[in-house]
Design a protein around this motif. Sequence first.
Motif, short mmCIF file in Angstrom:
data_model
loop_
_atom_site.label_atom_id
_atom_site.label_comp_id
_atom_site.label_asym_id
_atom_site.label_seq_id
_atom_site.Cartn_x
_atom_site.Cartn_y
_atom_site.Cartn_z
N ALA A 1 -22.25 -65.14 -29.85
CA ALA A 1 -23.09 -64.03 -29.41
C ALA A 1 -22.66 -63.64 -28.00
O ALA A 1 -22.37 -64.51 -27.17
N SER A 2 -22.61 -62.33 -27.75
CA SER A 2 -22.23 -61.86 -26.42
C SER A 2 -23.12 -60.70 -26.00
O SER A 2 -23.72 -60.03 -26.84
N TYR A 3 -23.16 -60.48 -24.68
CA TYR A 3 -23.96 -59.40 -24.08
C TYR A 3 -23.14 -58.80 -22.97
O TYR A 3 -22.57 -59.52 -22.14
N ASP A 4 -23.06 -57.46 -22.94
CA ASP A 4 -22.09 -56.78 -22.08
C ASP A 4 -22.75 -55.50 -21.55
O ASP A 4 -23.11 -54.61 -22.33
N VAL A 5 -22.93 -55.41 -20.22
CA VAL A 5 -23.58 -54.25 -19.62
C VAL A 5 -22.63 -53.59 -18.63
O VAL A 5 -22.14 -54.24 -17.69
N LEU A 6 -22.36 -52.30 -18.83
CA LEU A 6 -21.56 -51.49 -17.92
C LEU A 6 -22.47 -50.51 -17.20
O LEU A 6 -23.31 -49.86 -17.84
N ARG A 7 -22.28 -50.37 -15.90
CA ARG A 7 -23.02 -49.36 -15.13
C ARG A 7 -22.09 -48.23 -14.74
O ARG A 7 -20.89 -48.39 -14.61
N GLY A 8 -22.69 -47.06 -14.54
CA GLY A 8 -21.93 -45.89 -14.14
C GLY A 8 -21.80 -45.79 -12.63
O GLY A 8 -22.25 -46.65 -11.87
N GLY A 9 -21.18 -44.69 -12.21
CA GLY A 9 -21.01 -44.42 -10.79
C GLY A 9 -20.73 -42.96 -10.56
O GLY A 9 -20.27 -42.24 -11.46
N ALA A 10 -21.01 -42.48 -9.36
CA ALA A 10 -20.77 -41.07 -9.02
C ALA A 10 -19.29 -40.74 -9.16
O ALA A 10 -18.42 -41.46 -8.66
N GLY A 11 -18.99 -39.66 -9.86
CA GLY A 11 -17.63 -39.23 -10.05
C GLY A 11 -16.92 -39.87 -11.22
O GLY A 11 -15.78 -39.50 -11.54
N ALA A 12 -17.56 -40.84 -11.90
CA ALA A 12 -16.93 -41.49 -13.05
C ALA A 12 -16.99 -40.57 -14.27
O ALA A 12 -17.71 -39.58 -14.31
N THR A 13 -16.21 -40.93 -15.27
CA THR A 13 -16.17 -40.15 -16.50
C THR A 13 -17.54 -40.12 -17.17
O THR A 13 -18.21 -41.16 -17.28
N ALA A 14 -17.99 -38.93 -17.59
CA ALA A 14 -19.25 -38.79 -18.30
C ALA A 14 -19.18 -39.56 -19.62
O ALA A 14 -18.11 -39.68 -20.21
N PRO A 15 -20.32 -40.11 -20.05
CA PRO A 15 -21.68 -39.91 -19.54
C PRO A 15 -22.10 -40.91 -18.46
O PRO A 15 -23.20 -40.79 -17.93
N LEU A 16 -21.24 -41.89 -18.10
CA LEU A 16 -21.63 -42.88 -17.11
C LEU A 16 -21.25 -42.42 -15.71
O LEU A 16 -20.51 -43.08 -14.98
N ASN A 17 -21.80 -41.27 -15.29
CA ASN A 17 -21.47 -40.70 -13.98
C ASN A 17 -22.61 -40.85 -12.97
O ASN A 17 -22.70 -40.10 -12.00
N ASN A 18 -23.46 -41.84 -13.19
CA ASN A 18 -24.56 -42.15 -12.28
C ASN A 18 -24.81 -43.64 -12.36
O ASN A 18 -24.79 -44.23 -13.46
N SER A 19 -25.03 -44.29 -11.22
CA SER A 19 -25.19 -45.74 -11.22
C SER A 19 -26.46 -46.21 -11.91
O SER A 19 -26.61 -47.40 -12.22
N ARG A 20 -27.39 -45.29 -12.19
CA ARG A 20 -28.59 -45.65 -12.95
C ARG A 20 -28.31 -45.75 -14.44
O ARG A 20 -29.10 -46.35 -15.18
N TYR A 21 -27.22 -45.17 -14.89
CA TYR A 21 -26.90 -45.13 -16.31
C TYR A 21 -26.20 -46.43 -16.74
O TYR A 21 -25.39 -46.98 -15.99
N THR A 22 -26.48 -46.86 -17.96
CA THR A 22 -25.88 -48.09 -18.47
C THR A 22 -25.37 -47.90 -19.90
O THR A 22 -25.85 -47.04 -20.64
N ASP A 23 -24.40 -48.72 -20.24
CA ASP A 23 -23.86 -48.78 -21.60
C ASP A 23 -23.81 -50.25 -21.98
O ASP A 23 -23.10 -51.04 -21.34
N THR A 24 -24.57 -50.64 -23.00
CA THR A 24 -24.76 -52.05 -23.33
C THR A 24 -24.26 -52.36 -24.73
O THR A 24 -24.59 -51.66 -25.69
N HIS A 25 -23.44 -53.42 -24.84
CA HIS A 25 -22.96 -53.90 -26.14
C HIS A 25 -23.50 -55.31 -26.38
O HIS A 25 -23.39 -56.17 -25.52
N SER A 26 -24.05 -55.50 -27.58
CA SER A 26 -24.50 -56.82 -28.02
C SER A 26 -23.77 -57.17 -29.30
O SER A 26 -23.67 -56.33 -30.21
N VAL A 27 -23.25 -58.39 -29.39
CA VAL A 27 -22.51 -58.84 -30.56
C VAL A 27 -23.09 -60.15 -31.06
O VAL A 27 -23.34 -61.06 -30.28
N VAL A 28 -23.30 -60.24 -32.37
CA VAL A 28 -23.65 -61.49 -33.04
C VAL A 28 -22.76 -61.59 -34.27
O VAL A 28 -22.75 -60.68 -35.11
N ASP A 29 -21.99 -62.67 -34.38
CA ASP A 29 -21.07 -62.78 -35.52
C ASP A 29 -20.78 -64.23 -35.85
O ASP A 29 -21.25 -65.15 -35.18
N GLY A 30 -19.99 -64.42 -36.90
CA GLY A 30 -19.63 -65.76 -37.33
C GLY A 30 -18.50 -65.74 -38.33
O GLY A 30 -18.05 -64.68 -38.77
#
Length: 363
Positions: free
Chosen positions: A214-243
Amino acid sequence: MKMKWSAALLVAVTGLAHGQSGVTLYGIIDTGLSYYNHATASGGTFIGMASLTGRLPSRWGLKGTEDLGGGFKTFFVLENGFQPTNGTLNYGGRLFGIQSNVGISSDYGSITLGRQMGMTMYALFNADVIGPSIHSLSVFDSYLPNARSDNAIGYMGKFHGVTIGGTYSFGRDAAGPAGPGATNCPGQVPGNMLACRQYTALLAYDSASFGVAASYDVLRGGAGATAPLNNSRYTDTHSVVDGYVTLGSAKIGFGWIRNNLAAATHLQTDIFFAGATYYVTPAFFFDTQGVRYLQRGSEGTKDANSTLLIGRANYLVSKRTMVYTSVGYMFNSAQAANAVAAGGTVATGMNQLGVMVGLQQKF
């Protein structure tokens, strides 16, 4: 309590075979001919070289270790990703876009500094039998084969079959803008501790016949970054459960991946997959996988879903050379436009057949 390294996982973690001090040059060149239909609204077909990836992405690298004594070793890895069809660099034009790091290891684990793979990638290594191939999970989520971080510190340790790992990035992606591997989010901004931060975590267990992760992965944005993560309040989260389970000459893998994008608009996707590898002989084996993709946007839309079926035959001509063929078929719902091939195109709502015949050589 001393730790006994799993050799396969250690190679995945650092790209290193710990032993005598030294430096090794290694690599993979993998490409071939690709075909897919319904590539345009008028139903046009594509026939040509597969540029982004084959069975595996092409790469070359340098890795090395030095024994410091007392159970401690230092290591480094510099790994380049490139397109064999035209010689250009992948991963946003980085010279060493796959990995560029240095670290130290002991019986208590390894600490790695620099550009490195995140825990999302490690969680998928054993369960995803197809891997980062031309017909694979990556056609639904281009982050999966690009789950790496710049400016990162990482830890991984294995204790009696239990693996614990994590990374923290102060600025996850300093290249760009040029796609999922280069989103122009270098972070490390004075006065904004959140800009372009990323953290990943892994918990896994492996035995001789089965494993879970199982894994957990959170990316935050920043000003001037590629949309849609162009603000540090924005997040992109991946969760994986496998076997996975090994049964004689067969291996069965399965899992679930959820992606939550919390930006100006919200998007949630789920990927469910199950597949198997079967060895007819040590040199001849088959891979197959089924993938279901579900998408839900801010308005609750459910009509952009897809199903992908993959089959692959592989033959080892020698220890270093492989020939293979991969076949994928994508079923798209009315509003979906998920291509069967990495880097491909498909008309909205159209099903698509993809075929690749490839050659891979390792050195």
